[in-house]
Design a protein around this motif. Structure first.
Motif, short mmCIF file in Angstrom:
data_model
loop_
_atom_site.label_atom_id
_atom_site.label_comp_id
_atom_site.label_asym_id
_atom_site.label_seq_id
_atom_site.Cartn_x
_atom_site.Cartn_y
_atom_site.Cartn_z
N ARG A 238 -11.96 5.66 -0.85
CA ARG A 238 -12.52 5.14 -2.11
C ARG A 238 -13.10 3.74 -1.95
O ARG A 238 -14.22 3.47 -2.37
CB ARG A 238 -11.43 5.14 -3.18
CG ARG A 238 -10.93 6.53 -3.57
CD ARG A 238 -9.87 6.42 -4.65
NE ARG A 238 -9.35 7.74 -5.04
CZ ARG A 238 -8.40 7.93 -5.94
NH1 ARG A 238 -7.86 6.87 -6.56
NH2 ARG A 238 -8.01 9.15 -6.23
N SER A 239 -12.32 2.85 -1.35
CA SER A 239 -12.75 1.46 -1.23
C SER A 239 -13.49 1.17 0.06
O SER A 239 -14.20 0.17 0.15
CB SER A 239 -11.54 0.53 -1.34
OG SER A 239 -10.64 0.73 -0.25
N ASP B 40 -9.04 11.67 1.21
CA ASP B 40 -8.33 10.42 0.93
C ASP B 40 -8.61 9.36 1.99
O ASP B 40 -8.62 8.16 1.69
CB ASP B 40 -6.82 10.68 0.86
CG ASP B 40 -6.44 11.66 -0.23
OD1 ASP B 40 -7.11 11.67 -1.27
OD2 ASP B 40 -5.48 12.43 -0.02
N LEU B 41 -8.78 9.80 3.23
CA LEU B 41 -8.97 8.88 4.35
C LEU B 41 -10.22 9.23 5.14
O LEU B 41 -10.62 10.39 5.19
CB LEU B 41 -7.76 8.93 5.30
CG LEU B 41 -6.45 8.31 4.83
CD1 LEU B 41 -5.34 8.65 5.82
CD2 LEU B 41 -6.58 6.80 4.69
N TYR C 146 -1.98 9.27 0.61
CA TYR C 146 -2.98 9.78 1.55
C TYR C 146 -2.50 11.14 2.07
O TYR C 146 -1.48 11.22 2.77
CB TYR C 146 -3.19 8.81 2.70
CG TYR C 146 -3.74 7.46 2.28
CD1 TYR C 146 -4.91 7.37 1.53
CD2 TYR C 146 -3.09 6.28 2.63
CE1 TYR C 146 -5.41 6.14 1.14
CE2 TYR C 146 -3.59 5.05 2.26
CZ TYR C 146 -4.74 4.99 1.51
OH TYR C 146 -5.24 3.77 1.12
N ASP D 69 -9.63 3.65 3.79
CA ASP D 69 -9.49 4.21 2.46
C ASP D 69 -10.84 4.79 2.03
O ASP D 69 -11.85 4.09 2.05
CB ASP D 69 -9.03 3.13 1.47
CG ASP D 69 -8.68 3.70 0.12
OD1 ASP D 69 -9.63 4.08 -0.62
OD2 ASP D 69 -7.50 3.77 -0.22
N ARG E 127 0.84 -1.20 0.00
CA ARG E 127 0.00 0.00 0.00
C ARG E 127 0.88 1.25 0.00
O ARG E 127 1.86 1.34 0.73
CB ARG E 127 -0.92 0.00 1.21
CG ARG E 127 -1.96 1.11 1.20
CD ARG E 127 -2.85 1.00 2.41
NE ARG E 127 -3.58 -0.25 2.40
CZ ARG E 127 -4.73 -0.44 1.73
NH1 ARG E 127 -5.24 0.56 1.01
NH2 ARG E 127 -5.34 -1.60 1.79
N GLN F 168 -12.04 0.19 2.64
CA GLN F 168 -11.28 -0.85 3.35
C GLN F 168 -10.43 -0.23 4.45
O GLN F 168 -9.88 0.86 4.30
CB GLN F 168 -10.37 -1.59 2.36
CG GLN F 168 -11.12 -2.36 1.30
CD GLN F 168 -11.97 -3.47 1.89
OE1 GLN F 168 -11.54 -4.18 2.80
NE2 GLN F 168 -13.18 -3.62 1.37
N VAL G 73 -7.20 0.57 6.44
CA VAL G 73 -5.80 0.61 6.02
C VAL G 73 -4.83 0.65 7.20
O VAL G 73 -3.66 0.32 7.04
CB VAL G 73 -5.54 1.82 5.09
CG1 VAL G 73 -6.38 1.73 3.84
CG2 VAL G 73 -5.82 3.14 5.81
N TYR H 124 1.15 4.58 1.20
CA TYR H 124 0.59 5.51 2.18
C TYR H 124 0.91 6.95 1.83
O TYR H 124 0.30 7.87 2.38
CB TYR H 124 1.12 5.18 3.57
CG TYR H 124 0.53 3.92 4.16
CD1 TYR H 124 -0.63 3.96 4.91
CD2 TYR H 124 1.14 2.69 3.94
CE1 TYR H 124 -1.17 2.81 5.44
CE2 TYR H 124 0.60 1.52 4.47
CZ TYR H 124 -0.55 1.58 5.22
OH TYR H 124 -1.10 0.43 5.74
N TRP I 277 -7.93 14.00 5.17
CA TRP I 277 -8.85 13.08 5.82
C TRP I 277 -10.14 13.80 6.21
O TRP I 277 -10.21 15.03 6.24
CB TRP I 277 -8.21 12.46 7.06
CG TRP I 277 -7.82 13.48 8.09
CD1 TRP I 277 -6.67 14.20 8.16
CD2 TRP I 277 -8.63 13.91 9.20
NE1 TRP I 277 -6.67 15.05 9.23
CE2 TRP I 277 -7.87 14.90 9.90
CE3 TRP I 277 -9.89 13.58 9.67
CZ2 TRP I 277 -8.35 15.53 11.04
CZ3 TRP I 277 -10.36 14.22 10.81
CH2 TRP I 277 -9.60 15.18 11.48
#
Length: 209
Positions: free
Chosen positions: A170-171, A101-102, A56, A168, A51, A173, A175, A53, A59
Motif C-alpha cells: 500500500r505505502s 499485501d507485500l 501480511y 508494504d 508494525r 515503504q 518493511v 506483521y 505477496w
C-alpha cells in the motif's frame, strides 16, 4: 611622579565604573500560535506504532518481475527458492497481484571475502629451556622443548550473497530485508541446495520479534 600617575589612573577607572551602561536588554514578545495549532497533533513527538506483521498474508513480485538471474543461478531457480522460503514463513503468493499485501524483491550476486586461518605448528626446537630430544640417542637438558608457532594464512574466497527485501504494497515503504551468503563452488545440484539454504537462512529472522 609615578605616585601621581597611579592616583590619576585610579580616579579615571572609578569614574568609568560610575558611568551609565549604554546597552539595554530588549526582549520581543512571542508571537501567538496559529489558530489551527489548537486542533493539530504533532505525530513526530510520539514513537512510531509497532508494525503488525500478522496482517501480511500474501505477496507478489515487486513491479511484477522475477528476480534477475546470474551465472550461478538462473531467475527461475532463485524465484522458486524464495517462494518456497516465504511459504514456510506463512506468506502465500497472491492470486491477484494487484491486491497483494507485500511486494518482494530478491537478487543473488557474487562477492569476494578475505579469510584468515591460523595453524598452530609445533616446533620441537623453538622456545625456552627444558628437555629436548637429541637426535636418536636420547634426551638432553638445558634447552629445546616443544612450542606452538602460530602461522596465519590469508586467502580469498568467492561467495554468493542472496538478499531478500519486502515492501508494504500500500505505502511502498520497505518493511524488512535480510541477506545470507553461501559458497559459490560445486555442481548444479550442489549450488541449488546451497541456494535454498541461503534463502532459508535469510528468512530465519522473519517476522522480526
Amino acid at each position: 611622579m609615578k605616585r601621581r600617575l597611579a592616583l590619576l589612573s585610579l580616579c579615571l577607572g572609578l569614574a568609568a565604573c560610575q558611568s551609565p551602561n549604554p546597552y539595554r536588554a530588549v526582549s520581543a514578545a512571542i508571537p501567538p500560535a496559529p489558530p489551527q495549532a489548537a486542533n493539530a497533533i504533532d505525530m513526530s513527538a510520539y514513537p512510531a506504532a509497532p508494525r503488525d506483521y500478522g496482517r501480511y498474508r500474501n505477496w507478489a513480485w515487486l513491479n511484477g518481475q522475477l528476480p534477475p538471474g546470474t551465472l550461478w543461478a538462473d531467475s527461475a531457480q532463485l524465484a522458486e527458492a524464495v517462494s518456497n522460503g516465504l511459504d514456510q514463513r506463512g506468506l502465500r503468493p497472491s492470486q491477484n497481484p494487484q491486491a497483494a499485501d507485500l511486494r518482494v524483491a530478491a537478487d543473488a550476486h557474487a562477492e569476494t571475502r578475505i579469510r584468515q586461518v591460523r595453524d598452530d605448528y609445533y616446533d620441537p626446537y623453538y622456545g625456552g629451556s627444558g628437555v629436548g630430544y637429541y637426535g636418536g640417542n636420547g634426551y638432553r637438558n638445558g634447552y629445546g622443548g616443544y612450542a606452538s608457532v602460530p602461522i596465519v594464512r590469508t586467502y580469498q574466497e568467492q561467495v554468493v550473497v542472496v538478499r531478500i527485501s519486502l515492501f508494504d504494497a500500500r505505502s511502498g515503504q520497505p518493511v524488512w530485508s535480510a541477506s545470507a551468503e553461501t559458497a559459490s563452488g560445486g555442481d548444479q545440484s550442489t549450488r541449488a541446495k546451497a541456494l535454498r539454504q541461503a534463502v532459508q537462512q535469510a528468512l530465519t529472522a522473519y517476522p522480526p520479534s
